[in-house]
Design a protein around this motif. Structure first.
Motif, PDB file in Angstrom:
ATOM      1  N   LYS A 402      16.602 -66.705  95.267  1.00  0.00           N
ATOM      2  CA  LYS A 402      16.158 -65.347  95.202  1.00  0.00           C
ATOM      3  C   LYS A 402      14.496 -65.690  94.940  1.00  0.00           C
ATOM      4  O   LYS A 402      13.874 -64.759  95.164  1.00  0.00           O
ATOM      5  CB  LYS A 402      16.783 -64.808  94.224  1.00  0.00           C
ATOM      6  N   ASN A 403      14.291 -66.354  93.839  1.00  0.00           N
ATOM      7  CA  ASN A 403      12.856 -66.528  93.408  1.00  0.00           C
ATOM      8  C   ASN A 403      12.039 -67.503  94.435  1.00  0.00           C
ATOM      9  O   ASN A 403      10.698 -66.813  94.482  1.00  0.00           O
ATOM     10  CB  ASN A 403      12.837 -67.522  91.812  1.00  0.00           C
ATOM     11  N   VAL A 404      12.516 -68.354  95.264  1.00  0.00           N
ATOM     12  CA  VAL A 404      11.933 -68.784  96.137  1.00  0.00           C
ATOM     13  C   VAL A 404      11.401 -67.803  97.385  1.00  0.00           C
ATOM     14  O   VAL A 404      10.453 -67.950  97.778  1.00  0.00           O
ATOM     15  CB  VAL A 404      12.397 -69.976  96.772  1.00  0.00           C
ATOM     16  N   LEU A 405      12.424 -66.789  97.648  1.00  0.00           N
ATOM     17  CA  LEU A 405      11.807 -66.234  98.763  1.00  0.00           C
ATOM     18  C   LEU A 405      11.345 -64.854  98.429  1.00  0.00           C
ATOM     19  O   LEU A 405      11.632 -63.622  98.519  1.00  0.00           O
ATOM     20  CB  LEU A 405      13.598 -65.773  99.429  1.00  0.00           C
ATOM     21  N   THR A 406      10.066 -64.972  97.917  1.00  0.00           N
ATOM     22  CA  THR A 406       9.202 -63.891  97.227  1.00  0.00           C
ATOM     23  C   THR A 406       7.641 -64.308  97.895  1.00  0.00           C
ATOM     24  O   THR A 406       7.652 -65.415  98.265  1.00  0.00           O
ATOM     25  CB  THR A 406       9.150 -63.845  95.875  1.00  0.00           C
ATOM     26  N   GLN A 407       7.177 -63.306  97.921  1.00  0.00           N
ATOM     27  CA  GLN A 407       5.683 -63.627  98.546  1.00  0.00           C
ATOM     28  C   GLN A 407       4.892 -64.772  97.566  1.00  0.00           C
ATOM     29  O   GLN A 407       4.352 -65.290  98.291  1.00  0.00           O
ATOM     30  CB  GLN A 407       5.003 -62.172  98.664  1.00  0.00           C
ATOM     31  N   GLU A 408       5.105 -64.561  96.263  1.00  0.00           N
ATOM     32  CA  GLU A 408       4.633 -65.465  95.544  1.00  0.00           C
ATOM     33  C   GLU A 408       4.844 -66.905  95.543  1.00  0.00           C
ATOM     34  O   GLU A 408       4.180 -67.843  95.307  1.00  0.00           O
ATOM     35  CB  GLU A 408       4.723 -65.114  93.903  1.00  0.00           C
ATOM     36  N   ASN A 409       6.321 -67.237  95.841  1.00  0.00           N
ATOM     37  CA  ASN A 409       6.700 -68.549  95.815  1.00  0.00           C
ATOM     38  C   ASN A 409       7.442 -69.063  97.176  1.00  0.00           C
ATOM     39  O   ASN A 409       7.742 -70.246  97.134  1.00  0.00           O
ATOM     40  CB  ASN A 409       7.934 -68.531  94.974  1.00  0.00           C
ATOM     41  N   ILE A 410       7.156 -68.434  98.300  1.00  0.00           N
ATOM     42  CA  ILE A 410       7.881 -69.111  99.639  1.00  0.00           C
ATOM     43  C   ILE A 410       7.050 -70.141 100.042  1.00  0.00           C
ATOM     44  O   ILE A 410       7.586 -70.990 100.638  1.00  0.00           O
ATOM     45  CB  ILE A 410       7.959 -67.837 100.629  1.00  0.00           C
ATOM     46  N   HIS A 411       5.695 -70.385  99.406  1.00  0.00           N
ATOM     47  CA  HIS A 411       4.870 -71.620  99.885  1.00  0.00           C
ATOM     48  C   HIS A 411       5.917 -72.815  99.354  1.00  0.00           C
ATOM     49  O   HIS A 411       5.308 -73.708  99.683  1.00  0.00           O
ATOM     50  CB  HIS A 411       3.675 -71.527  99.250  1.00  0.00           C
ATOM     51  N   ILE A 412       6.620 -72.744  98.520  1.00  0.00           N
ATOM     52  CA  ILE A 412       7.489 -73.747  97.986  1.00  0.00           C
ATOM     53  C   ILE A 412       8.407 -74.522  98.989  1.00  0.00           C
ATOM     54  O   ILE A 412       8.278 -75.722  98.913  1.00  0.00           O
ATOM     55  CB  ILE A 412       8.504 -73.523  96.823  1.00  0.00           C
ATOM     56  N   ILE A 413       8.804 -73.681  99.802  1.00  0.00           N
ATOM     57  CA  ILE A 413       9.593 -74.370 101.185  1.00  0.00           C
ATOM     58  C   ILE A 413       8.650 -74.202 102.258  1.00  0.00           C
ATOM     59  O   ILE A 413       7.772 -73.801 102.643  1.00  0.00           O
ATOM     60  CB  ILE A 413      11.046 -73.681 101.318  1.00  0.00           C
ATOM     61  N   LYS A 414       9.275 -75.020 103.417  1.00  0.00           N
ATOM     62  CA  LYS A 414       8.672 -75.182 104.666  1.00  0.00           C
ATOM     63  C   LYS A 414       9.341 -74.099 105.659  1.00  0.00           C
ATOM     64  O   LYS A 414      10.557 -74.217 105.783  1.00  0.00           O
ATOM     65  CB  LYS A 414       8.637 -76.604 105.203  1.00  0.00           C
ATOM     66  N   VAL A 415       8.403 -73.100 106.025  1.00  0.00           N
ATOM     67  CA  VAL A 415       9.146 -71.994 106.818  1.00  0.00           C
ATOM     68  C   VAL A 415       8.681 -72.061 108.206  1.00  0.00           C
ATOM     69  O   VAL A 415       7.523 -72.368 108.427  1.00  0.00           O
ATOM     70  CB  VAL A 415       8.808 -70.579 106.224  1.00  0.00           C
ATOM     71  N   GLY A 416       9.878 -71.528 109.063  1.00  0.00           N
ATOM     72  CA  GLY A 416       9.356 -71.656 110.672  1.00  0.00           C
ATOM     73  C   GLY A 416       8.089 -70.508 110.609  1.00  0.00           C
ATOM     74  O   GLY A 416       8.151 -69.385 109.926  1.00  0.00           O
TER      75      GLY A 416
END
Length: 463
Positions: A402-416
């Motif tokens: 939940k914390n990763v899937l936010t505007q602030e933190n989504i950069h933590i993962i590699k997203v299509g």
């Protein structure tokens, strides 16, 4: 084994063949007529499995390629190719939709048949290649020339049907299996369906299929190297994953070791009829915790969507591992129209409040002084290393995601590239029990079959 009964099921009937070719011929003649009338220098031709006579009954997608001269401008090819496709679709009362591969093409549905109108360059050999689709015409001509025997075409049908039922047929990304052209090459190499399976049961990593004896196999590092007889610098098996190749090898061995009454079952769908209640019992019995992440998908072609979903799902799984949430299994599913679901089955779902943060070895005085200055009296020693207890940011996998899937933190993962905003704005995170209680899920056979394969992998490889 006598394959007559199976061939009667999978071979197109004479009326089916006539109907498909009538629609194809009518479309081709109309395109060529309009092109001549409007002074567009092209020639429409039939390609693919229908042109080669290697298509399975009920699976008659029609591929019509619109050949442009090599000197034609790419923009002109795209514009006029789509224009002719739309004109033909309108004339045949079809419903047209644009798609994109190396360049745009048109798909339309006419009298219940899907037809692809694909602009391409008219080439004589691979050296003239200007776009990836151009070589399809060469493939069609090669198979038409070398696979003339109707009995051998029957062997191709048996191989395609077998691969389809064990889940290894199709070179698109979501499958990663054997292309139709590769199946035809295998029959040219091994002559029959059974001889192909016997050979495959002894395949090694980097097995080589070289019909024209080009001897260019050292150019490739794929598990199966099938050198394109029309292009010595291309591996037809490049899209085949090690997973699908391995599954085909094991299924071949299982088939050859089976009695005839069991062999027949390899040519039919396994009617699993999975039920949500039983699935939840299986998940519970595994003594793991399973999270699902549902979200809306973008309006992009399936060939673009699947790599993006895979990349994102794998990245989330890797980050869970990095944060000590051990992942037992993870995968993704999509209906390719509206929704996608990621699934993460976890050995470790909940963590304690603290973790051991490792500092420098005590032999490095300068680094130790800096570490101690930063952390005051909280440090201690394990063997020859300075460490301290640090409080975790996330104590459960659900909180982490939940914390990763936010505007602030989504950069933590590699997203299509097309998933970023949809993941943030439409995602719904559930435990598996809650998801299985949803009415829409209970009615979705596609997702339930996916879950059944997730829980019981390898069932297609044996009967």
């Amino acid at each position: 084994m006598n394959y007559k009964e199976i061939l009667n099921e999978i071979k197109p009937t004479d009326p089916e063949i006539r109907e498909v070719h009538e629609i194809a011929d009518k479309s081709i003649n109309y395109i060529n007529k309009i092109a001549k009338k409007e002074n567009i220098n092209v020639e429409a031709i039939l390609v693919g499995s229908i042109a080669k006579g290697t298509w399975l009954s009920g699976n008659s997608d029609i591929d019509i390629f619109i050949n442009f001269p090599l000197e034609a401008d790419k923009d002109y090819l795209k514009e006029k190719g789509l224009y002719l496709g739309y004109k033909c679709s309108e004339y045949m009362k079809g419903e047209a939709e644009e798609h994109y591969a190396s360049h745009p093409y048109l798909t339309t549905c006419i009298e219940g048949y899907d037809i692809d109108f694909v602009p391409c360059y008219k080439i004589i050999n691979a050296n003239q290649l200007k776009s990836a689709v151009d070589r399809t015409v060469l493939h069609t001509k090669y198979i038409q020339t070398h696979l003339k025997d109707e009995k051998q075409k029957d062997e191709v049908l048996l191989l395609k049907k077998f691969m389809n039922e064990i889940g290894t047929y199709g070179s698109e990304f979501k499958v990663g299996g054997f292309a139709g052209y590769l199946c035809e090459m295998l029959i040219l190499r091994y002559n029959t369906f059974e001889k192909t399976l016997k050979a495959a049961s002894n395949w090694k990593n980097k097995t080589v299929i070289d019909l024209e004896n080009y001897k260019t196999n050292k150019l490739f590092k794929d598990p199966l190297i099938a050198i394109d007889p029309t292009d010595k610098n291309r591996n037809v098996g490049a899209a085949l994953t090690k997973q699908r190749m391995s599954e085909f090898i094991i299924a071949s061995r299982n088939y050859l070791d089976s009695e005839d009454d069991k062999k027949i079952k390899f040519f039919h769908i396994i009617d699993k009829k999975p039920q949500c209640k039983n699935m939840f019992k299986q998940f519970k019995d595994r003594d793991t915790k399973t999270l699902t992440l549902s979200f809306d998908i973008p309006d992009v072609p399936a060939d673009s969507l699947h790599p993006q979903l895979k990349k994102t799902q794998q990245s989330i799984s890797e980050k869970l591992e990095d944060n000590d949430f051990s992942v037992f299994k993870s995968d993704y599913w999509t209906d390719e129209e509206n929704k996608a679901i990621f699934i993460f089955e976890l050995n470790v779902y909940k963590q304690n409040k603290y973790y051991i943060h490792e500092g420098p070895k005590i032999w490095d005085k300068k680094a130790c002084d800096q570490f101690i200055a930063s952390h005051c009296e909280d440090y201690y020693i394990i063997e020859d290393m300075l460490v301290l207890n640090k409080e975790r940011h996330y104590t459960t996998a659900k909180k982490f995601i939940k914390n990763v899937l936010t505007q602030e933190n989504i950069h933590i993962i590699k997203v299509g590239k097309n998933l970023n905003d949809l993941l943030i704005n439409t995602c719904e995170l559930n435990k598996i029990k809650k998801l299985l209680k949803k009415e829409k899920i209970q009615e979705n056979n596609g997702f339930l079959n996916f879950l059944d394969d997730f829980l019981n992998p390898g069932q297609l490889l044996k009967r």
